[in-house]
Design a protein around this motif. Structure first.
Motif, PDB file in Angstrom:
ATOM      1  N   CYS A  35     -10.370   0.570  -4.610  1.00 25.97           N
ATOM      2  CA  CYS A  35      -9.850   1.721  -4.652  1.00 25.97           C
ATOM      3  C   CYS A  35      -8.658   2.272  -3.980  1.00 25.97           C
ATOM      4  O   CYS A  35      -7.603   2.784  -4.292  1.00 25.97           O
ATOM      5  CB  CYS A  35     -11.185   2.839  -3.923  1.00 25.97           C
ATOM      6  SG  CYS A  35     -10.816   4.656  -4.012  1.00 25.97           S
ATOM      7  N   LEU A  36      -8.731   1.372  -2.599  1.00 24.24           N
ATOM      8  CA  LEU A  36      -7.443   1.292  -1.830  1.00 24.24           C
ATOM      9  C   LEU A  36      -6.346   0.721  -2.619  1.00 24.24           C
ATOM     10  O   LEU A  36      -4.987   1.684  -2.648  1.00 24.24           O
ATOM     11  CB  LEU A  36      -7.633   0.616  -0.732  1.00 24.24           C
ATOM     12  CG  LEU A  36      -6.580   0.553   0.638  1.00 24.24           C
ATOM     13  CD1 LEU A  36      -6.356   2.047   1.086  1.00 24.24           C
ATOM     14  CD2 LEU A  36      -7.101  -0.349   1.696  1.00 24.24           C
ATOM     15  N   THR A  37      -6.469  -0.302  -3.385  1.00 18.96           N
ATOM     16  CA  THR A  37      -5.094  -0.798  -4.242  1.00 18.96           C
ATOM     17  C   THR A  37      -4.784   0.105  -5.100  1.00 18.96           C
ATOM     18  O   THR A  37      -3.621   0.470  -5.399  1.00 18.96           O
ATOM     19  CB  THR A  37      -5.765  -1.957  -4.814  1.00 18.96           C
ATOM     20  OG1 THR A  37      -6.105  -2.828  -3.741  1.00 18.96           O
ATOM     21  CG2 THR A  37      -4.632  -2.698  -5.518  1.00 18.96           C
ATOM     22  N   CYS A  38      -5.827   0.804  -5.756  1.00 25.79           N
ATOM     23  CA  CYS A  38      -5.408   1.877  -6.795  1.00 25.79           C
ATOM     24  C   CYS A  38      -4.905   3.265  -6.172  1.00 25.79           C
ATOM     25  O   CYS A  38      -3.890   3.575  -7.053  1.00 25.79           O
ATOM     26  CB  CYS A  38      -6.731   2.430  -7.501  1.00 25.79           C
ATOM     27  SG  CYS A  38      -6.637   2.158  -9.210  1.00 25.79           S
ATOM     28  N   LEU A  39      -5.067   3.516  -5.062  1.00 22.89           N
ATOM     29  CA  LEU A  39      -4.494   4.499  -4.288  1.00 22.89           C
ATOM     30  C   LEU A  39      -2.907   4.503  -4.236  1.00 22.89           C
ATOM     31  O   LEU A  39      -2.189   5.106  -4.313  1.00 22.89           O
ATOM     32  CB  LEU A  39      -5.149   4.946  -3.083  1.00 22.89           C
ATOM     33  CG  LEU A  39      -6.513   5.704  -3.013  1.00 22.89           C
ATOM     34  CD1 LEU A  39      -7.112   5.747  -1.726  1.00 22.89           C
ATOM     35  CD2 LEU A  39      -6.204   7.260  -3.575  1.00 22.89           C
ATOM     36  N   ARG A  40      -2.706   2.982  -3.791  1.00 26.61           N
ATOM     37  CA  ARG A  40      -1.157   2.713  -3.524  1.00 26.61           C
ATOM     38  C   ARG A  40      -0.368   2.590  -4.797  1.00 26.61           C
ATOM     39  O   ARG A  40       0.683   2.788  -4.787  1.00 26.61           O
ATOM     40  CB  ARG A  40      -1.302   1.271  -2.510  1.00 26.61           C
ATOM     41  CG  ARG A  40      -1.847   1.530  -1.412  1.00 26.61           C
ATOM     42  CD  ARG A  40      -1.772   0.360  -0.559  1.00 26.61           C
ATOM     43  NE  ARG A  40      -2.148   0.428   0.830  1.00 26.61           N
ATOM     44  CZ  ARG A  40      -2.920  -0.181   1.527  1.00 26.61           C
ATOM     45  NH1 ARG A  40      -3.171  -1.467   1.030  1.00 26.61           N
ATOM     46  NH2 ARG A  40      -3.217  -0.069   2.585  1.00 26.61           N
ATOM     47  N   GLU A  41      -1.106   2.018  -6.036  1.00 24.56           N
ATOM     48  CA  GLU A  41      -0.204   1.408  -7.167  1.00 24.56           C
ATOM     49  C   GLU A  41      -0.281   2.479  -8.311  1.00 24.56           C
ATOM     50  O   GLU A  41       0.534   2.795  -8.969  1.00 24.56           O
ATOM     51  CB  GLU A  41      -0.816   0.120  -7.451  1.00 24.56           C
ATOM     52  CG  GLU A  41      -0.788  -0.896  -6.582  1.00 24.56           C
ATOM     53  CD  GLU A  41      -1.274  -2.319  -7.076  1.00 24.56           C
ATOM     54  OE1 GLU A  41      -2.010  -2.287  -8.252  1.00 24.56           O
ATOM     55  OE2 GLU A  41      -1.071  -3.389  -6.376  1.00 24.56           O
ATOM     56  N   TYR A  42      -1.380   3.181  -8.372  1.00 25.88           N
ATOM     57  CA  TYR A  42      -1.879   4.310  -9.507  1.00 25.88           C
ATOM     58  C   TYR A  42      -1.281   5.728  -9.347  1.00 25.88           C
ATOM     59  O   TYR A  42      -0.876   6.257 -10.121  1.00 25.88           O
ATOM     60  CB  TYR A  42      -3.153   4.186  -9.819  1.00 25.88           C
ATOM     61  CG  TYR A  42      -3.747   4.938 -11.123  1.00 25.88           C
ATOM     62  CD1 TYR A  42      -3.055   4.724 -12.149  1.00 25.88           C
ATOM     63  CD2 TYR A  42      -4.610   5.785 -10.911  1.00 25.88           C
ATOM     64  CE1 TYR A  42      -3.756   5.695 -13.303  1.00 25.88           C
ATOM     65  CE2 TYR A  42      -5.025   6.732 -11.682  1.00 25.88           C
ATOM     66  CZ  TYR A  42      -4.499   6.569 -13.303  1.00 25.88           C
ATOM     67  OH  TYR A  42      -4.991   7.281 -14.244  1.00 25.88           O
ATOM     68  N   ASP A  43      -1.252   6.024  -7.964  1.00 21.79           N
ATOM     69  CA  ASP A  43      -0.627   7.184  -7.450  1.00 21.79           C
ATOM     70  C   ASP A  43      -1.566   8.455  -8.292  1.00 21.79           C
ATOM     71  O   ASP A  43      -0.975   9.023  -9.025  1.00 21.79           O
ATOM     72  CB  ASP A  43       0.968   7.419  -7.783  1.00 21.79           C
ATOM     73  CG  ASP A  43       1.465   8.661  -6.971  1.00 21.79           C
ATOM     74  OD1 ASP A  43       0.752   9.169  -6.077  1.00 21.79           O
ATOM     75  OD2 ASP A  43       2.390   9.357  -7.408  1.00 21.79           O
TER      76      ASP A  43
END
Length: 116
Positions: free
Chosen positions: A38-46
């Motif tokens: 989720c943290l990765t997605c928050l940063r990359e997926y916006d």
């Protein structure tokens, strides 16, 4: 343009159901099963919105919510919906959460959709 939704839940079968339903309703849905993803997605997926299950694995929703509270919310208008079970109902009281809505499980998918 279709709204981008990030849905974080440890139950992969439910995630598949959520993704299919929200895709039919015109969303682009990214799903994750733990807090690290989720943290990765928050940063990359916006994402433009996030649905976060309190019982998320690898750090749980607590750490993600603190991360969002510390000013790391991708967009100031991004709605955050927190899914809570009865035992985690007090989570919202422990923090000044950036969650716009707390929804108690079980819930109807239409109730989540109507919050956007």
């Amino acid at each position: 343009m279709k709204p981008r939704l990030l849905w974080a839940d440890p139950d992969t079968e439910l995630l598949d159901l959520y993704q299919r339903a929200f895709t039919r309703w015109g969303f682009v849905v990214r799903t994750v099963t733990d807090a690290q993803e989720c943290l990765t997605c928050l940063r990359e997926y916006d994402p433009q919105a996030i649905v976060l299950d309190c019982e998320l694995l690898w750090g749980g929703a607590d750490g993600l919510l603190e991360f969002l509270c510390d000013g790391h919310r991708p967009a100031s208008e991004m709605p955050v919906i927190l899914l809570v079970g009865e035992e985690s109902q007090t989570l919202a009281d422990r923090f000044e959460l950036p969650a716009d809505h707390c929804v108690r499980k079980p819930f109807r998918l239409q109730d989540i959709r109507d919050r956007f």
